[in-house]
Design an enzyme around this catalytic site. Sequence first.
Site, mmCIF file in Angstrom:
data_model
loop_
_atom_site.group_PDB
_atom_site.id
_atom_site.type_symbol
_atom_site.label_atom_id
_atom_site.label_comp_id
_atom_site.label_asym_id
_atom_site.label_seq_id
_atom_site.Cartn_x
_atom_site.Cartn_y
_atom_site.Cartn_z
ATOM 1 N N GLU A 432 0.830 -1.206 0.000
ATOM 2 C CA GLU A 432 0.000 0.000 0.000
ATOM 3 C C GLU A 432 0.866 1.257 0.000
ATOM 4 O OE1 GLU A 432 -3.005 -0.232 -0.648
ATOM 5 O OE2 GLU A 432 -3.231 -2.386 -0.291
ATOM 6 N N HIS A 435 1.856 2.035 -3.577
ATOM 7 C CA HIS A 435 0.819 2.788 -4.303
ATOM 8 C C HIS A 435 0.903 4.275 -3.967
ATOM 9 C CE1 HIS A 435 -1.295 -0.542 -6.077
ATOM 10 N NE2 HIS A 435 -1.605 -1.090 -4.919
ATOM 11 N N ASP A 508 -5.250 -4.884 -8.861
ATOM 12 C CA ASP A 508 -4.471 -3.846 -9.534
ATOM 13 C C ASP A 508 -4.145 -4.237 -10.962
ATOM 14 O OD1 ASP A 508 -4.462 -2.539 -7.085
ATOM 15 O OD2 ASP A 508 -2.616 -3.532 -6.453
#
Length: 626
Positions: A432, A435, A508
């Site tokens: 995360e 990202h 994703d």
Amino acid sequence: MRAEEIGVTAMQRDTAFHVWYVVAAILAVLLLQYMLATTQQVAAIPYSEFMSDLQGGKIAQVTVSDHSLTGTFKEPLKDGTTKFSTDRVDPGFAAELAKYGVTVEGVPDTTFVTSLLSWIIPTLFFVAVWFFVFRRMTAGGGVGGGLMSVGKSRAKVYVETDTKVTFADVAGVDEAKGELKEIVDFLKNPQEYGRLGARIPKGVLLVGPPGTGKTLLARALAGEAGVPFFSINGSEFVEMFVGVGAARVRDLFEQARQKAPAIIFIDELDALGRARGAFPGIGGHDEKEQTLNQLLSELDGFDSRSGLVLVAATNRPEILDPALLRAGRFDRQVLVDRPDRIGRVQIATIYLKRINVAADVSAEAIAALTPGFTGADIANLVNEAALVATREKAEQVTMAHFTAAVERIVAGLEKRSRILNPHEREAVAFHEMGHALVAMSLPGTDAVHKVSIIPRGVGALGYTIQRPTEDRYLMTQRELENKMAVLLGGRAAERLVFGEISTGAADDLAKATDIARSMVTQYGMEASLGNVVFERRSPYLGTPQQMQGLDRSFSEETAQTIDAAIERLIKEAFETATRILERRRVVLEQGARRLLEHETLTERDLAEIAPPEQGAARPPKISASA
């Protein structure tokens, strides 16, 4: 309780109610039969026999009238009879006849009243009860299931007082309201619109994504016009019996003509108006085609000057029959699209009036939270925020409750019971943070709003929320490539830190592949293929039409070029994300460690770790690790 459950419960209640009608009729007939049988247990005896029984002490009781004698025996006769009746005879004359051994008969008179009571009244009663039950059964929903009324229209009829919705209750679709206000003006002042020879459109088709307010607009149209509003769903025309759909269409238009001026509203028109012969390989559906033919005939048959307007709604206009959309039928097509920021402010203003909000809550703030939301989504968001505040025993709904509601709707429910082992938590944290760091480092990307490693929804072990700062309607090739790099930043972080990849990037990869395929097949962003479109989209909803097998309009060689271009775009986006993370490796590890410690990082926390680079706006996105 859901509408389907309510309908089933009502039908069961009506069925039981009608069964009791039948039971009551049977009991009444049995009672009448018992009364008749009781009256028939009377022995009609001669008068001389009565005198003999009287002298023999066999009579217990006697009732004397002008013409007859009735009474009971002390003991029943051999056939069980306990009562008797006979005609009265003059005692002197009877004694004179008895001298000569003549039997004096005494037979009760059969009067008209007796015949009426014994035959006509029970018959009429039974017929009346059966007729009443039969009418209730055939009126719909009874034991017979409404078999006799199967061809009747099931449209719900509303008047202005029933609708209670006006254009003031509809926000975010000003252009669509402007189109429909003209219909209202015509229904109120038909002479004014007809003075130059113009006619009102026969049909108005509302098209747009689900939840944008098409049905609400139609109800507001009826509330503003103050005319009868016939509302029916397209699926209610089709039944298992052949010809029923066409009969219901005729009945619907006939009812509307009798109450003209009026509005007919058909919701989910695609259930009724699907293109004929659209799937020749799997056969047709004669009943649906007959229903559609009848609808086309009715549209041609009624005169718009009579004040009858047909309004329909669909979110799948691409599958409608072309005959429905031609001029003279649905003359006007009104797009009811997702609201822009101003529209979301108007919608939020309406729904915020229904709850008790704190001073920090504003319609502008709600609109900023909800790019891409429809009117139904915003209504659901306000309700969810109120529920969150209620669970927390708060006095008012604050902005924090709205933020939690957005996360609940977009990312799913928190799953704190889903315990991850230390290695999994660390992998999710780096994923995360990858990202977020790529998004903060690339221009033309949305600002990162929150990063969390708390599992949510069905399979998301963490999530990164990006919030746009403005509505965007165009994206450049570079912005799309950067967006793919952000999506692949999680996998790039895993490869960089752990030297291996996991299944956490499944969602994703799917989103990045969709973007790359759209760039190649729809936007003409591949130089080797030129400015050619290989996938068509619906003109209203932007949904790609599936083209597989024989439906594909390009060669195998072109298909290979498309696949190679998609693969190259994905590879370049992954390399871009990897380079950024390698350059900012220290920031990546600091952010991941802090995320492991706090589980959630806000926009302010991320700014302390690494100031975000230049960003732009796009609709909201969530990168969820599975």
